[in-house]
Design a protein around this motif. Structure first.
Motif, PDB file in Angstrom:
ATOM      1  N   TYR A  47      53.489  52.280 113.107  1.00  0.00           N
ATOM      2  CA  TYR A  47      52.937  50.956 113.406  1.00  0.00           C
ATOM      3  C   TYR A  47      54.047  49.912 113.554  1.00  0.00           C
ATOM      4  O   TYR A  47      53.975  49.024 114.431  1.00  0.00           O
ATOM      5  N   SER A  50      55.632  50.381 116.945  1.00  0.00           N
ATOM      6  CA  SER A  50      54.715  50.015 118.032  1.00  0.00           C
ATOM      7  C   SER A  50      54.573  48.506 118.172  1.00  0.00           C
ATOM      8  O   SER A  50      54.610  47.959 119.286  1.00  0.00           O
ATOM      9  N   TYR A  51      54.414  47.804 117.037  1.00  0.00           N
ATOM     10  CA  TYR A  51      54.151  46.374 117.096  1.00  0.00           C
ATOM     11  C   TYR A  51      55.378  45.504 116.802  1.00  0.00           C
ATOM     12  O   TYR A  51      55.443  44.361 117.266  1.00  0.00           O
ATOM     13  N   LEU A  54      58.768  47.529 119.772  1.00  0.00           N
ATOM     14  CA  LEU A  54      58.456  47.601 121.194  1.00  0.00           C
ATOM     15  C   LEU A  54      57.705  46.353 121.639  1.00  0.00           C
ATOM     16  O   LEU A  54      56.807  45.876 120.941  1.00  0.00           O
ATOM     17  N   SER A  55      58.079  45.867 122.787  1.00  0.00           N
ATOM     18  CA  SER A  55      57.331  44.762 123.366  1.00  0.00           C
ATOM     19  C   SER A  55      56.002  45.260 123.913  1.00  0.00           C
ATOM     20  O   SER A  55      55.790  46.471 124.055  1.00  0.00           O
ATOM     21  N   GLN A  56      55.108  44.334 124.240  1.00  0.00           N
ATOM     22  CA  GLN A  56      53.789  44.739 124.713  1.00  0.00           C
ATOM     23  C   GLN A  56      53.868  45.524 126.018  1.00  0.00           C
ATOM     24  O   GLN A  56      53.069  46.442 126.244  1.00  0.00           O
ATOM     25  N   ARG A  58      56.165  47.579 126.838  1.00  0.00           N
ATOM     26  CA  ARG A  58      56.750  48.904 126.594  1.00  0.00           C
ATOM     27  C   ARG A  58      56.018  49.659 125.489  1.00  0.00           C
ATOM     28  O   ARG A  58      56.474  50.698 125.044  1.00  0.00           O
ATOM     29  N   ARG A  59      54.895  49.118 125.042  1.00  0.00           N
ATOM     30  CA  ARG A  59      54.177  49.744 123.930  1.00  0.00           C
ATOM     31  C   ARG A  59      53.558  51.081 124.332  1.00  0.00           C
ATOM     32  O   ARG A  59      53.190  51.883 123.485  1.00  0.00           O
ATOM     33  N   PRO A  63      52.193  54.287 121.567  1.00  0.00           N
ATOM     34  CA  PRO A  63      50.986  53.522 121.216  1.00  0.00           C
ATOM     35  C   PRO A  63      50.634  53.726 119.753  1.00  0.00           C
ATOM     36  O   PRO A  63      50.892  54.786 119.176  1.00  0.00           O
ATOM     37  N   PRO A  64      50.056  52.719 119.114  1.00  0.00           N
ATOM     38  CA  PRO A  64      49.706  52.850 117.693  1.00  0.00           C
ATOM     39  C   PRO A  64      48.640  53.914 117.483  1.00  0.00           C
ATOM     40  O   PRO A  64      47.880  54.245 118.392  1.00  0.00           O
ATOM     41  N   GLN A  67      44.931  53.321 118.570  1.00  0.00           N
ATOM     42  CA  GLN A  67      44.654  53.402 119.996  1.00  0.00           C
ATOM     43  C   GLN A  67      44.599  54.849 120.476  1.00  0.00           C
ATOM     44  O   GLN A  67      43.810  55.185 121.364  1.00  0.00           O
TER      45      GLN A  67
END
Length: 285
Positions: A47, A50-51, A54-56, A58-59, A63-64, A67
């Motif tokens: 987590y 992911s958050y 990584l930027s949104q 490049r998420r 992915p978390p 998701q």
């Protein structure tokens, strides 16, 4: 005095059994808590990357977990595709492992019966292990095509050597003094094999089975990745999701493949404890 002693023993008996029950709980917790704690650390780091790292934009690279569960397993259409892929990969892995066990145990038994057979066959088993399987894939495709048989052969080739090596080691680990005792009583080769060598070799044999159990799943995935015709297994799905940048679905397929490998490994570990334990307990009895 004896009556008083018996009464004191009867009163003290329950007190001796209670701590044993209490001791089992810390041991169980000690076995469960460390892997659960490591799993929690992995999820937490996941987590955070992911958050927090990584930027949104490049998420999609990582992915978390929520998701992945929501998109990979929560979507009925995708879940159905994953289950069908899991079924085919499981079929290839288990069938390939079964063939590897039959061939590997048979070859090890032959080599254990004559030194010249071991000197003739074992080097070729080593060579087969050292050849990169990816170098054989084009040849397998030319011989057998791109269907189920090619995937099965790749699975067998990857899973075969640990069974041969561990089974041969186990059979040859039988006590030399016991071999002489069997021969002294006129026991034949079959009697020595089934009543001495196999009981001595079972722990090593099941160690080889556990190793090959994980390798068989890898072989099934490798076969999927390179023989992309026919029904899609998890390997094909992973490659398709990668090409489409559907990383949630791709991670879901990877998780399923990992769970399949763990399940097969755990099953053979349990089976080994059952078979080996009963065999040796019967021998002690």
């Amino acid at each position: 005095m004896s009556v008083m002693q018996a009464a004191s023993d009867a009163v003290a008996a329950p007190a001796t059994t209670a701590p044993a029950g209490r001791r089992r709980r810390p041991r169980l917790l000690w076995r469960v808590l460390p892997p659960v704690g490591v799993f929690a650390l992995i999820i937490g780091a996941w987590y955070y990357i992911s958050y927090g790292v990584l930027s949104q934009s490049r998420r999609f690279l990582l992915p978390p977990p929520d998701q992945i569960i929501e998109v990979g397993f929560g979507d009925p259409k995708n879940f159905d595709a994953l289950m069908r892929g899991l079924g085919l990969t499981t079929e290839v892995a288990l069938l390939g492992l079964a063939i590897a066990i039959v061939v590997g145990v048979g070859a090890a038994v032959l080599m254990s019966q004559a030194k010249w057979l071991e000197l003739s066959l074992y080097p070729w088993a080593v060579i087969l292990q050292t050849i990169p399987i990816l170098a054989l894939v084009p040849l397998i495709a030319l011989w057998l095509g791109f269907g189920f048989e090619s995937r099965l052969l790749v699975c067998v080739l990857i899973a075969l050597f640990p069974i041969i090596a561990n089974t041969l080691f186990g059979l040859q680990s039988a006590d030399a003094g016991m071999r002489d005792l069997f021969r002294l009583h006129g026991a034949g080769r079959a009697t020595v094999l089934f009543k001495l060598m196999f009981p001595a070799g079972l722990p090593a044999m099941f160690a080889g089975f556990r190793i090959s159990a994980g390798l068989s799943v890898i072989g099934a995935l490798v076969g999927d990745l390179f023989f992309k015709q026919g029904k899609p297994g998890l390997g094909i799905l992973i490659d398709v999701y990668r090409s489409r940048l559907q990383t949630e679905q791709m991670y879901a397929a990877v998780i399923l493949a990992s769970l399949l490998g763990i399940a097969v490994f755990v099953f053979f570990g349990w089976l080994g404890r059952q078979v080996v334990g009963k065999w040796y307990q019967a021998g002690r009895g």
